[in-house]
Design a protein around this motif. Sequence first.
Motif, PDB file in Angstrom:
ATOM      1  N   TRP A  65     -34.047  91.618 -60.085  1.00 45.51           N
ATOM      2  CA  TRP A  65     -34.737  90.919 -61.236  1.00 45.51           C
ATOM      3  C   TRP A  65     -34.255  91.993 -62.321  1.00 45.51           C
ATOM      4  O   TRP A  65     -34.416  91.884 -63.618  1.00 45.51           O
TER       5      TRP A  65
ATOM      6  N   LYS B  12     -39.483  85.299 -62.531  1.00 47.94           N
ATOM      7  CA  LYS B  12     -39.795  86.590 -61.936  1.00 47.94           C
ATOM      8  C   LYS B  12     -40.701  85.710 -60.877  1.00 47.94           C
ATOM      9  O   LYS B  12     -40.845  86.159 -59.155  1.00 47.94           O
ATOM     10  N   ASP B  13     -41.879  84.249 -61.533  1.00 44.28           N
ATOM     11  CA  ASP B  13     -42.885  83.955 -60.676  1.00 44.28           C
ATOM     12  C   ASP B  13     -41.265  83.527 -59.003  1.00 44.28           C
ATOM     13  O   ASP B  13     -42.199  83.528 -58.011  1.00 44.28           O
TER      14      ASP B  13
ATOM     15  N   GLU C 242     -43.412  94.082 -63.737  1.00 48.87           N
ATOM     16  CA  GLU C 242     -43.906  94.710 -64.827  1.00 48.87           C
ATOM     17  C   GLU C 242     -43.368  96.500 -65.961  1.00 48.87           C
ATOM     18  O   GLU C 242     -43.063  96.089 -66.911  1.00 48.87           O
TER      19      GLU C 242
ATOM     20  N   GLU D 164     -45.143  93.258 -57.989  1.00 49.56           N
ATOM     21  CA  GLU D 164     -45.205  92.533 -59.598  1.00 49.56           C
ATOM     22  C   GLU D 164     -45.547  93.298 -59.841  1.00 49.56           C
ATOM     23  O   GLU D 164     -45.226  93.407 -61.281  1.00 49.56           O
ATOM     24  N   ASP D 165     -46.020  94.745 -60.216  1.00 49.87           N
ATOM     25  CA  ASP D 165     -46.955  95.842 -60.723  1.00 49.87           C
ATOM     26  C   ASP D 165     -45.093  96.469 -60.918  1.00 49.87           C
ATOM     27  O   ASP D 165     -44.526  97.184 -62.220  1.00 49.87           O
TER      28      ASP D 165
ATOM     29  N   GLN E 115     -48.198  92.729 -54.485  1.00 50.49           N
ATOM     30  CA  GLN E 115     -49.143  92.996 -55.987  1.00 50.49           C
ATOM     31  C   GLN E 115     -47.570  94.376 -56.375  1.00 50.49           C
ATOM     32  O   GLN E 115     -47.684  94.626 -57.766  1.00 50.49           O
TER      33      GLN E 115
ATOM     34  N   VAL F 142     -41.501  86.395 -56.808  1.00 52.94           N
ATOM     35  CA  VAL F 142     -42.564  86.827 -56.260  1.00 52.94           C
ATOM     36  C   VAL F 142     -42.610  86.136 -55.304  1.00 52.94           C
ATOM     37  O   VAL F 142     -43.171  86.224 -53.798  1.00 52.94           O
TER      38      VAL F 142
ATOM     39  N   HIS G 124     -40.268  84.502 -67.298  1.00 52.70           N
ATOM     40  CA  HIS G 124     -40.991  84.406 -66.103  1.00 52.70           C
ATOM     41  C   HIS G 124     -41.842  83.581 -65.220  1.00 52.70           C
ATOM     42  O   HIS G 124     -41.995  83.781 -64.026  1.00 52.70           O
TER      43      HIS G 124
END
Length: 170
Positions: free
Chosen positions: A54, A69-70, A168, A164-165, A161, A73, A66
């Motif tokens: 990423w 990224k999905d 971001e 994902e954090d 999670q 993940v 996006h």
Amino acid sequence: MFGFTELQEFLARGGPVLLAIMAATFVMWALILERLFYFRLAHNSVAEEALSEWRSRSDRKSTYAHWVKDKIVSEVRQKAQANVGFTKALVALAPLLGLLGTVTGMVTVFDYMAITDGADAKAMSRGVSQATIPTMAGMVASISGILFTSGMDRKVSRLVQQLEDEMEIG
């Protein structure tokens, strides 16, 4: 000490269904241990690889980014959840096998009662043993598995999670 002979006697008292419960429990615990080893030894490298993939992207704001990224993940989640569904199925199967043992044991009791007109209490007690031991074994296997599968679900959610954090932030 509980030896091989005692295990054979226990399996004989519980009937043939107890062997199926034992095999299902063995597979369930092998899968639980595999997941524990994965979380302890391999997940961090999988997450780091996903993060580096990423972070190597120059474009992280577009719709396409996006989607990428999905996808990243989702791949990490899929690796983290491997075999969890099968483990949950084995947890659900254990009490059902115990119920099957109960039914077969009670059929044995009724057979002994029909043959002996209820006069042979010792023979009937074997059937009752064959009915109760698999029930107990199925419940014990299921309860022990439930504790770990619910923990695995929480761990997968938390680790995904966290990934994902971190995506971001960075």
